[in-house]
Scaffold this active site. Structure first.
Site, PDB file in Angstrom:
ATOM      1  N   ASP A  13      33.994  40.873  44.847  1.00  0.00           N
ATOM      2  CA  ASP A  13      35.289  40.606  44.512  1.00  0.00           C
ATOM      3  C   ASP A  13      35.360  38.870  44.978  1.00  0.00           C
ATOM      4  O   ASP A  13      34.407  38.183  44.554  1.00  0.00           O
ATOM      5  CB  ASP A  13      35.272  41.031  46.365  1.00  0.00           C
ATOM      6  CG  ASP A  13      36.543  40.641  46.654  1.00  0.00           C
ATOM      7  OD1 ASP A  13      37.527  41.009  46.225  1.00  0.00           O
ATOM      8  OD2 ASP A  13      36.654  40.172  48.421  1.00  0.00           O
ATOM      9  N   SER A  14      36.654  38.713  45.157  1.00  0.00           N
ATOM     10  CA  SER A  14      37.031  37.458  45.190  1.00  0.00           C
ATOM     11  C   SER A  14      36.735  36.486  46.531  1.00  0.00           C
ATOM     12  O   SER A  14      37.243  35.331  46.296  1.00  0.00           O
ATOM     13  CB  SER A  14      38.204  36.736  44.899  1.00  0.00           C
ATOM     14  OG  SER A  14      39.361  37.446  46.303  1.00  0.00           O
ATOM     15  N   CYS A  76      37.331  44.979  44.265  1.00  0.00           N
ATOM     16  CA  CYS A  76      38.757  44.102  44.366  1.00  0.00           C
ATOM     17  C   CYS A  76      39.170  45.145  43.970  1.00  0.00           C
ATOM     18  O   CYS A  76      39.364  45.344  41.915  1.00  0.00           O
ATOM     19  CB  CYS A  76      38.106  42.717  43.601  1.00  0.00           C
ATOM     20  SG  CYS A  76      39.245  41.775  43.723  1.00  0.00           S
ATOM     21  N   GLU A 156      40.939  35.595  54.049  1.00  0.00           N
ATOM     22  CA  GLU A 156      40.124  34.974  53.840  1.00  0.00           C
ATOM     23  C   GLU A 156      39.531  33.789  54.664  1.00  0.00           C
ATOM     24  O   GLU A 156      38.239  33.626  54.778  1.00  0.00           O
ATOM     25  CB  GLU A 156      40.080  34.813  52.311  1.00  0.00           C
ATOM     26  CG  GLU A 156      38.999  33.704  51.274  1.00  0.00           C
ATOM     27  CD  GLU A 156      37.671  35.128  51.167  1.00  0.00           C
ATOM     28  OE1 GLU A 156      39.062  36.107  51.276  1.00  0.00           O
ATOM     29  OE2 GLU A 156      37.216  34.174  50.890  1.00  0.00           O
ATOM     30  N   CYS A 188      43.941  46.486  48.832  1.00  0.00           N
ATOM     31  CA  CYS A 188      43.243  45.228  48.516  1.00  0.00           C
ATOM     32  C   CYS A 188      42.540  45.446  49.823  1.00  0.00           C
ATOM     33  O   CYS A 188      42.801  45.636  50.869  1.00  0.00           O
ATOM     34  CB  CYS A 188      44.105  44.475  48.446  1.00  0.00           C
ATOM     35  SG  CYS A 188      43.527  42.674  48.768  1.00  0.00           S
ATOM     36  N   HIS A 190      40.292  42.986  50.833  1.00  0.00           N
ATOM     37  CA  HIS A 190      40.614  42.479  52.319  1.00  0.00           C
ATOM     38  C   HIS A 190      41.732  42.457  53.475  1.00  0.00           C
ATOM     39  O   HIS A 190      41.392  42.749  54.345  1.00  0.00           O
ATOM     40  CB  HIS A 190      41.481  41.184  51.280  1.00  0.00           C
ATOM     41  CG  HIS A 190      41.018  39.935  50.947  1.00  0.00           C
ATOM     42  ND1 HIS A 190      40.347  40.225  49.672  1.00  0.00           N
ATOM     43  CD2 HIS A 190      40.704  38.739  51.468  1.00  0.00           C
ATOM     44  CE1 HIS A 190      39.787  39.062  49.289  1.00  0.00           C
ATOM     45  NE2 HIS A 190      39.674  38.314  50.339  1.00  0.00           N
TER      46      HIS A 190
HETATM   47  N1  DGL Z   1      39.678  41.936  47.505  1.00  0.00           N
HETATM   48  C1  DGL Z   1      40.833  41.297  46.326  1.00  0.00           C
HETATM   49  C2  DGL Z   1      41.466  42.723  45.958  1.00  0.00           C
HETATM   50  O1  DGL Z   1      41.087  43.897  46.246  1.00  0.00           O
HETATM   51  C3  DGL Z   1      41.144  40.592  45.801  1.00  0.00           C
HETATM   52  C4  DGL Z   1      42.563  39.530  46.203  1.00  0.00           C
HETATM   53  C5  DGL Z   1      42.717  38.391  45.583  1.00  0.00           C
HETATM   54  O2  DGL Z   1      41.513  37.824  45.047  1.00  0.00           O
HETATM   55  O3  DGL Z   1      43.704  38.532  45.733  1.00  0.00           O
HETATM   56  O4  DGL Z   1      42.600  42.850  45.187  1.00  0.00           O
END
Ligand code: DGL
Length: 272
Positions: A13-14, A76, A156, A188, A190
């Site tokens: 993931d990011s 992600c 984050e 997402c 996150h």
């Molecule tokens: N966790 C991410 C997702 O599911 C990435 C969020 C991001 O880096 O913008 O999209």
């Protein structure tokens, strides 16, 4: 390339978001080795262009293959907007994404009514990747998508108690309530950490679907089908790799998941 049962599953993931997937994978596959990569240097992915997201995804997959991964989970949603069929044709390793027909099939039949909300990043919403798969599975479903990119850097960095976070979350969910949704997909990774707050704001009339659990089940099926389940009975501590801000990863990761993140290495990914 021969894939080995003892080789690790790789998850990326990011940032910390994909830990929501790692937790679910560890619940049902406790004996698997796991490498988790957080590309914090290029976080957030969700406001980047399609080209950039494709390039980043490709680079990370190549890197994880060089680490001998036997299966890769794109934990992600934003990176999962890259066409999975193209990635699968290109690489000789099973690749599973958040926006994967096999995963969405696991929860689509549990929807109540046909009005479904989706919260994700700008790239996820604009890609229409969820819309395309949902249309294939059930043409009666109407999807209402909301770009909630603003929430991502706040999660984050662990700033989820701030007033700006509360306001951004309200702004994200209110239009979906006005649309009359009866289901919501957490699009997402996150946002999986704030699912209770999302449920509180939406109330009892909206069923909330959190994809990480369904992804983990598909991973188990896939490994079993490919004869790749690790049959040792040892429990391994995951190996965490981050491309920047190691301490922030450890602190926010702990705050969001209660995981004690040991074994975290700072790596240089580009041009590895
Ligand atoms: N966790 C991410 C997702 O599911 C990435 C969020 C991001 O880096 O913008 O999209």
């Amino acid at each position: 390339m021969i894939l080995e049962k003892q080789a690790p599953i790789a998850i990326f993931d990011s940032g910390v978001g994909g830990l929501s997937v790692l937790i679910e994978v560890r619940k049902i596959l406790p004996y698997e080795k796991i490498i988790y990569l957080a590309d914090k240097k290029r976080h957030p992915f969700g406001t980047r262009s399609k080209n950039e997201i494709e390039k980043i995804t490709d680079e990370i997959i190549n890197f994880l293959i060089s680490k001998n991964a036997k299966l890769i989970i794109i934990a992600c949603n934003t990176a999962s907007t890259v066409k999975l069929d193209d990635l699968r044709a290109k690489y000789n390793v099973p690749i599973i994404g958040m926006i994967d027909i096999e995963v969405i099939s696991k929860y689509i039949n549990e929807f109540t009514g046909n009005s479904v909300g989706l919260i994700g990043t700008s790239a996820t919403v604009n890609s229409k990747a969820y819309d395309d798969i949902i249309k294939k599975l059930n043409t009666d479903i109407k999807l209402y998508s909301k770009d909630c990119s603003k929430l991502v850097p706040l999660v984050e960095t662990g700033k989820i108690e701030s007033d700006s976070f509360k306001e951004a979350l309200n702004n994200c969910l209110s239009p979906l309530l006005s649309d009359g949704i009866t289901n919501l997909i957490i699009g997402c990774t996150h946002f999986s950490f704030i699912i209770e707050r999302i449920k509180d704001l939406l109330g009892n009339n909206v069923n909330v679907f959190n994809p990480p659990r369904f992804v983990a089940h598909y991973v188990k099926e896939k490994l079993s089908h490919e004869g790749l389940l690790n049959n040792s009975r040892e429990i391994y501590e995951p190996e965490y790799l981050v491309t920047s801000k190691r301490d922030e990863f450890i602190n926010t990761g702990h705050k969001m998941t209660s995981l004690d993140l040991k074994n975290v290495k700072l790596i240089k990914l580009y041009g590895f």
